[in-house]
Design an enzyme around this catalytic site. Structure first.
Site, PDB file in Angstrom:
ATOM      1  N   GLU A 113      60.657  53.866 102.907  1.00 41.70           N
ATOM      2  CA  GLU A 113      60.080  52.512 102.871  1.00 41.70           C
ATOM      3  C   GLU A 113      60.572  51.743 101.644  1.00 41.70           C
ATOM      4  O   GLU A 113      60.647  50.521 101.649  1.00 41.70           O
ATOM      5  CB  GLU A 113      58.547  52.588 102.784  1.00 41.70           C
ATOM      6  CG  GLU A 113      57.856  52.974 104.084  1.00 41.70           C
ATOM      7  CD  GLU A 113      56.403  53.408 103.839  1.00 41.70           C
ATOM      8  OE1 GLU A 113      55.849  53.083 102.767  1.00 41.70           O
ATOM      9  OE2 GLU A 113      55.847  54.089 104.729  1.00 41.70           O
ATOM     10  N   ASP A 151      59.197  69.730  92.890  1.00 35.04           N
ATOM     11  CA  ASP A 151      59.006  71.054  92.286  1.00 35.04           C
ATOM     12  C   ASP A 151      58.629  72.098  93.337  1.00 35.04           C
ATOM     13  O   ASP A 151      57.733  71.851  94.155  1.00 35.04           O
ATOM     14  CB  ASP A 151      57.859  70.908  91.270  1.00 35.04           C
ATOM     15  CG  ASP A 151      57.631  72.147  90.440  1.00 35.04           C
ATOM     16  OD1 ASP A 151      58.498  72.484  89.620  1.00 35.04           O
ATOM     17  OD2 ASP A 151      56.571  72.781  90.610  1.00 35.04           O
TER      18      ASP A 151
HETATM   19  C1  BGC Z   1      59.326  74.468  87.433  1.00 35.11           C
HETATM   20  C2  BGC Z   1      58.737  75.371  86.398  1.00 35.11           C
HETATM   21  C3  BGC Z   1      57.268  75.506  86.703  1.00 35.11           C
HETATM   22  C4  BGC Z   1      57.031  75.930  88.151  1.00 35.11           C
HETATM   23  C5  BGC Z   1      55.637  75.683  88.562  1.00 35.11           C
HETATM   24  C6  BGC Z   1      59.183  75.343  88.653  1.00 35.11           C
HETATM   25  O1  BGC Z   1      60.140  75.573  89.418  1.00 35.11           O
HETATM   26  O2  BGC Z   1      60.646  74.102  87.198  1.00 35.11           O
HETATM   27  O3  BGC Z   1      58.948  74.920  85.089  1.00 35.11           O
HETATM   28  O4  BGC Z   1      56.715  76.475  85.849  1.00 35.11           O
HETATM   29  O5  BGC Z   1      57.843  75.245  89.055  1.00 35.11           O
HETATM   30  O6  BGC Z   1      55.391  74.323  88.670  1.00 35.11           O
END
Ligand code: BGC
Length: 516
Positions: free
Chosen positions: A248, A202
């Site tokens: 790993e 993310d």
């Molecule tokens: C996720 C979102 C989230 C954000 C913060 C993003 O790119 O896909 O849904 O709100 O990251 O974690």
């Protein structure tokens, strides 16, 4: 590098767990529902299931605010349920991938609670703290996501501000603190030990930060315009550390790096960084064949020579749905055909295979601070009025839920779900679509304006996707009127498939041709 094939040669399917399927009847999707939904994914023919966060969370950002990285939130089930999901997926030949959220935690995570308890606490440097500006305001001019508000919140107790690119409930962590970095790597180890085979990272471009926290230059338009400013060289070093841990155990990582320029994005993907990077350049593209061709070539002119692999995404839980954005299911089918025949690793968002549109969410049912409820509507499973969501679902159902349900579409050979299934089967049967070289064809090849043409070749095997995007139909010249067989036709249940191509392409349709 084109003949080596991508590090993961399959297709990823994103599950947004609150809305995928409800196993316990409380109106929120869960792991029991995800287990029950696996047969649909196996029927469809995808290879990996990436689930958005399932971890313990206060749900300020519906799971992207993690309070415990190594436990499952009770709304979704238990660790045992996760283990059972992994085992059931494995039995169907499906890999389970989880969301890795490296940039921030919940403000209710024990790491942050400790960090905020005292400036002397060992966890203090696991987050980003700065003294106020001389006027007492935030340390710099950064603006957070989801509101026109500072990316900093004052902690009254210490008199310092902490950084949060997202909600104040999502403090950014500090990857330059070795103990924090090691703790994050341990999170990956924990899940790999439980059979998790991959991760989606993310907003991973944010983890390397300029620790002097300079102001954004004047005229920069909040986050979107600031994206490439968040390419800091230290990110690469952190990505290398992540990669060593994954290697790993042979796990795969696909990064969500919101970086516009392919040259910049390239630093995040490759042998010493992430295996794959999402590419969102088509997700925001206007419906125009020349523009799609330009964007594909823009990315591939950088990625392909470097041996880097794009993961083309046309939707996710943050953006309006494909069919809503493009304005029709016919266009969404054309887009899917392009996505599933491009070089790289496609990532599908749950429900796009049903041609779903965003739900209409009345103001009194809005729950997301980022305005993204529409695309997160529950997936309809049955033709009943509640579409298989036994009590009232946490968000309204999408339009035409009964006719677009999984049950209705599996039974209808002409459905969008069956088109996806045929496309996935073709992808599995044709190595050229996975590891083949790619070329965008144009006027010199007899491709008329308004048609996007993607050629894939592997030795003597050759396939060409033709996508009519001008809404007027096209007749290709004589070069195309013989020697080709239709492998896929988006507008039919398949009768044209397997027959010779006659050179005609209807408005808002796509076909995949195989050299006869
Ligand atoms: C996720 C979102 C989230 C954000 C913060 C993003 O790119 O896909 O849904 O709100 O990251 O974690």
């Amino acid at each position: 590098m084109t003949n080596d094939g991508p590090p993961f040669g399959g297709v990823i399917y994103q599950v947004y767990p609150r809305s995928f399927r409800d196993g316990d009847g409380d109106g929120v999707g869960d792991l029991a529902g995800m287990r029950a939904g696996l047969d649909h994914l196996a029927w469809l023919g995808v290879d990996a299931v990436w689930s958005s966060p399932l971890y313990r969370s206060p749900m300020a950002d519906f799971g992207y605010d993690i309070a415990d990285h190594c436990d499952i939130d009770p709304v979704f089930g238990t660790l045992d349920d996760l283990d059972a999901f992994v085992a059931d997926a494995d039995a169907r030949g499906l890999q389970v991938w989880l969301d890795f959220v490296p940039n921030h935690t919940s403000d209710r995570h024990r790491w942050f609670e400790a960090a905020r308890s005292s400036t002397e606490d060992l966890h203090r440097d696991w987050y980003v703290w700065r003294d106020p500006a001389p006027d007492g305001g935030p340390p710099n001019n950064w603006v957070r996501h989801f509101a026109d508000a500072p990316a900093w919140t004052l902690d009254e107790r210490s008199g310092q501000y902490y950084l949060h690119h997202f909600l104040p409930e999502q403090p950014d962590v500090n990857w330059d603190t070795p103990a924090l970095r090691e703790a994050q790597l341990d999170v990956l180890r924990f899940w790999m030990d439980r059979g998790v085979r991959g991760f989606r990272a993310d907003v991973v471009h944010l983890i390397g930060q300029d620790r002097s926290y300079p102001d954004d230059p004047p005229g920069v338009d909040r986050f979107d315009g600031r994206g490439d400013f968040h390419h800091h060289t230290s990110t690469k070093e952190h990505l290398r550390a992540i990669r060593r841990v994954l290697d790993e155990r042979g796990a795969i990582i696909v990064g969500e790096s919101y970086l516009e320029q392919p040259e910049v994005l390239l630093a995040h993907v490759g042998d010493d960084a992430q295996h794959l990077s999402f590419v969102f350049h088509l997700l925001g593209a206007p419906w125009d064949a020349a523009e799609w061709a330009r964007r594909i070539m823009e990315v591939e002119s950088v990625f392909e020579p470097a041996g880097a692999w794009p993961s083309w995404a046309l939707g996710n839980h943050d953006r309006p749905r494909l069919a809503t954005r493009l304005g029709s299911e016919a266009r969404a089918r054309v887009a899917a055909t392009v996505q599933l025949t491009l070089r790289g690793v496609p990532c599908l968002f749950q429900g796009d295979e049903l041609g779903l549109e965003d739900a209409i969410v009345p103001p009194d049912r809005v729950v997301d601070p980022g305005g993204r409820d529409g695309c997160r509507a529950p997936v309809p499973w049955t033709e009943d009025p509640d579409a298989g969501w036994s009590s009232s679902a946490w968000l309204p159902l999408p339009p035409d839920a009964a006719t677009r349900s999984v049950a209705a579409q599996q039974a209808d050979p002409a459905s969008t779900a069956n088109l996806y299934r045929r496309l996935l089967a073709l992808r599995h049967a044709e190595p050229a679509l996975v590891r083949g070289a790619q070329r965008i064809l144009g006027g010199a090849d007899g491709i008329p304006d308004g048609v996007l043409a993607v050629q894939r070749t592997d030795g003597v095997d050759e396939l060409v996707t033709l996508a009519e995007m001008a809404g007027r139909g096209a007749v290709l010249d004589r070069r195309w009127a013989s020697g080709w067989t239709v492998a896929i036709d988006t507008q039919s249940a398949g009768p044209r498939e397997g027959t010779p191509f006659d050179g005609a392409l209807d408005a808002d349709t796509a076909i995949v041709l195989r050299r006869a």
